[in-house]
Motif scaffolding. Structure first.
Motif, PDB file in Angstrom:
ATOM      1  N   HIS A 229      -6.387 -13.508   3.560  1.00 13.55           N
ATOM      2  CA  HIS A 229      -7.020 -12.291   3.928  1.00 13.55           C
ATOM      3  C   HIS A 229      -6.193 -11.295   3.303  1.00 13.55           C
ATOM      4  O   HIS A 229      -6.636 -10.257   2.921  1.00 13.55           O
ATOM      5  CB  HIS A 229      -7.135 -12.372   5.448  1.00 13.55           C
ATOM      6  N   TYR A 230      -4.948 -11.260   3.305  1.00 15.92           N
ATOM      7  CA  TYR A 230      -4.054 -10.247   2.928  1.00 15.92           C
ATOM      8  C   TYR A 230      -4.255 -10.024   1.296  1.00 15.92           C
ATOM      9  O   TYR A 230      -4.301  -9.142   0.838  1.00 15.92           O
ATOM     10  CB  TYR A 230      -2.498 -10.291   3.207  1.00 15.92           C
ATOM     11  N   GLU A 231      -4.345 -11.189   0.506  1.00 18.09           N
ATOM     12  CA  GLU A 231      -4.436 -11.270  -0.786  1.00 18.09           C
ATOM     13  C   GLU A 231      -5.726 -10.727  -1.341  1.00 18.09           C
ATOM     14  O   GLU A 231      -5.856 -10.257  -2.384  1.00 18.09           O
ATOM     15  CB  GLU A 231      -3.999 -12.648  -1.261  1.00 18.09           C
ATOM     16  N   LYS A 232      -6.656 -11.006  -0.405  1.00 14.35           N
ATOM     17  CA  LYS A 232      -8.264 -10.653  -0.794  1.00 14.35           C
ATOM     18  C   LYS A 232      -8.555  -9.193  -0.407  1.00 14.35           C
ATOM     19  O   LYS A 232      -9.408  -8.377  -0.887  1.00 14.35           O
ATOM     20  CB  LYS A 232      -9.138 -11.635  -0.300  1.00 14.35           C
ATOM     21  N   GLY A 233      -7.510  -8.609   0.442  1.00 14.13           N
ATOM     22  CA  GLY A 233      -7.526  -7.182   0.533  1.00 14.13           C
ATOM     23  C   GLY A 233      -8.766  -7.185   1.894  1.00 14.13           C
ATOM     24  O   GLY A 233      -8.998  -5.874   2.150  1.00 14.13           O
ATOM     25  N   ARG A 234      -8.996  -8.027   2.464  1.00 12.81           N
ATOM     26  CA  ARG A 234      -9.856  -8.330   3.658  1.00 12.81           C
ATOM     27  C   ARG A 234      -9.111  -7.413   4.906  1.00 12.81           C
ATOM     28  O   ARG A 234      -9.764  -6.952   5.670  1.00 12.81           O
ATOM     29  CB  ARG A 234     -10.344  -9.354   3.975  1.00 12.81           C
ATOM     30  N   HIS A 235      -7.835  -7.683   5.149  1.00  9.65           N
ATOM     31  CA  HIS A 235      -6.921  -7.197   6.041  1.00  9.65           C
ATOM     32  C   HIS A 235      -5.750  -6.757   5.456  1.00  9.65           C
ATOM     33  O   HIS A 235      -5.356  -7.132   4.282  1.00  9.65           O
ATOM     34  CB  HIS A 235      -6.512  -8.369   7.047  1.00  9.65           C
ATOM     35  N   VAL A 236      -5.259  -5.604   6.246  1.00 12.97           N
ATOM     36  CA  VAL A 236      -3.798  -5.039   5.572  1.00 12.97           C
ATOM     37  C   VAL A 236      -2.780  -5.380   6.612  1.00 12.97           C
ATOM     38  O   VAL A 236      -2.949  -5.157   7.705  1.00 12.97           O
ATOM     39  CB  VAL A 236      -3.985  -3.542   5.335  1.00 12.97           C
ATOM     40  N   PRO A 237      -1.582  -5.879   6.089  1.00 12.94           N
ATOM     41  CA  PRO A 237      -0.649  -6.280   6.947  1.00 12.94           C
ATOM     42  C   PRO A 237       0.152  -4.979   7.533  1.00 12.94           C
ATOM     43  O   PRO A 237       0.065  -4.085   6.795  1.00 12.94           O
ATOM     44  CB  PRO A 237       0.336  -7.309   6.029  1.00 12.94           C
ATOM     45  N   ASP A 238       0.404  -5.093   8.878  1.00 13.18           N
ATOM     46  CA  ASP A 238       1.267  -3.870   9.104  1.00 13.18           C
ATOM     47  C   ASP A 238       2.693  -3.944   8.614  1.00 13.18           C
ATOM     48  O   ASP A 238       2.983  -4.836   7.858  1.00 13.18           O
ATOM     49  CB  ASP A 238       1.338  -4.150  10.867  1.00 13.18           C
ATOM     50  N   ILE A 239       3.409  -2.637   8.842  1.00 12.84           N
ATOM     51  CA  ILE A 239       4.615  -2.453   8.129  1.00 12.84           C
ATOM     52  C   ILE A 239       5.549  -3.425   8.491  1.00 12.84           C
ATOM     53  O   ILE A 239       6.397  -4.047   7.539  1.00 12.84           O
ATOM     54  CB  ILE A 239       4.960  -1.026   8.107  1.00 12.84           C
ATOM     55  N   GLN A 240       5.581  -4.037   9.490  1.00 13.28           N
ATOM     56  CA  GLN A 240       6.750  -5.135   9.853  1.00 13.28           C
ATOM     57  C   GLN A 240       6.410  -6.395   9.226  1.00 13.28           C
ATOM     58  O   GLN A 240       7.402  -6.959   8.608  1.00 13.28           O
ATOM     59  CB  GLN A 240       6.756  -5.320  11.355  1.00 13.28           C
TER      60      GLN A 240
END
Length: 103
Positions: free
Chosen positions: A41-52
């Motif tokens: 999901h992160y690599e597809k841009g569906r979700h953005v990881p929080d800074i931590q």
């Protein structure tokens, strides 16, 4: 329209060290059952990881945190190279670049 560079940078850094999405997820503390899906999901841009989470990924992938925010490949490479410099070398680089601006 501004495109989020995080997915592309994440995939590039992960592939560079040769680990799977699942492995990266597990290494940063994601539950094994959801590690692959979450990284996907992160690599597809569906979700953005929080800074931590992004910081954990940066540490695991051996890239500086600002690498994920670079909009082009050259800037991303520069971020990696600058992060590897000593404090003295960074100071020298700043001085050299500052001098070239005034010329």
């Amino acid at each position: 329209m501004h495109i989020n560079p995080i997915p592309e940078r994440l995939k590039q850094a992960r592939n560079k060290i040769g680990i799977s999405q699942r492995e990266l997820g597990i290494r940063i503390g994601t539950d094994e059952s959801s590690a692959s899906g979450r990284m996907n999901h992160y690599e597809k841009g569906r979700h953005v990881p929080d800074i931590q989470t992004l910081k954990k990924m940066a540490d695991e992938l051996k890239v500086p945190l600002n690498y994920f925010f670079c909009e082009d490949a050259q800037s991303a490479e520069i971020a990696i190279l600058v992060a590897a410099l000593t404090a003295e070398q960074k100071t020298q680089l700043i001085e050299a670049l500052s001098c070239s601006e005034t010329e």
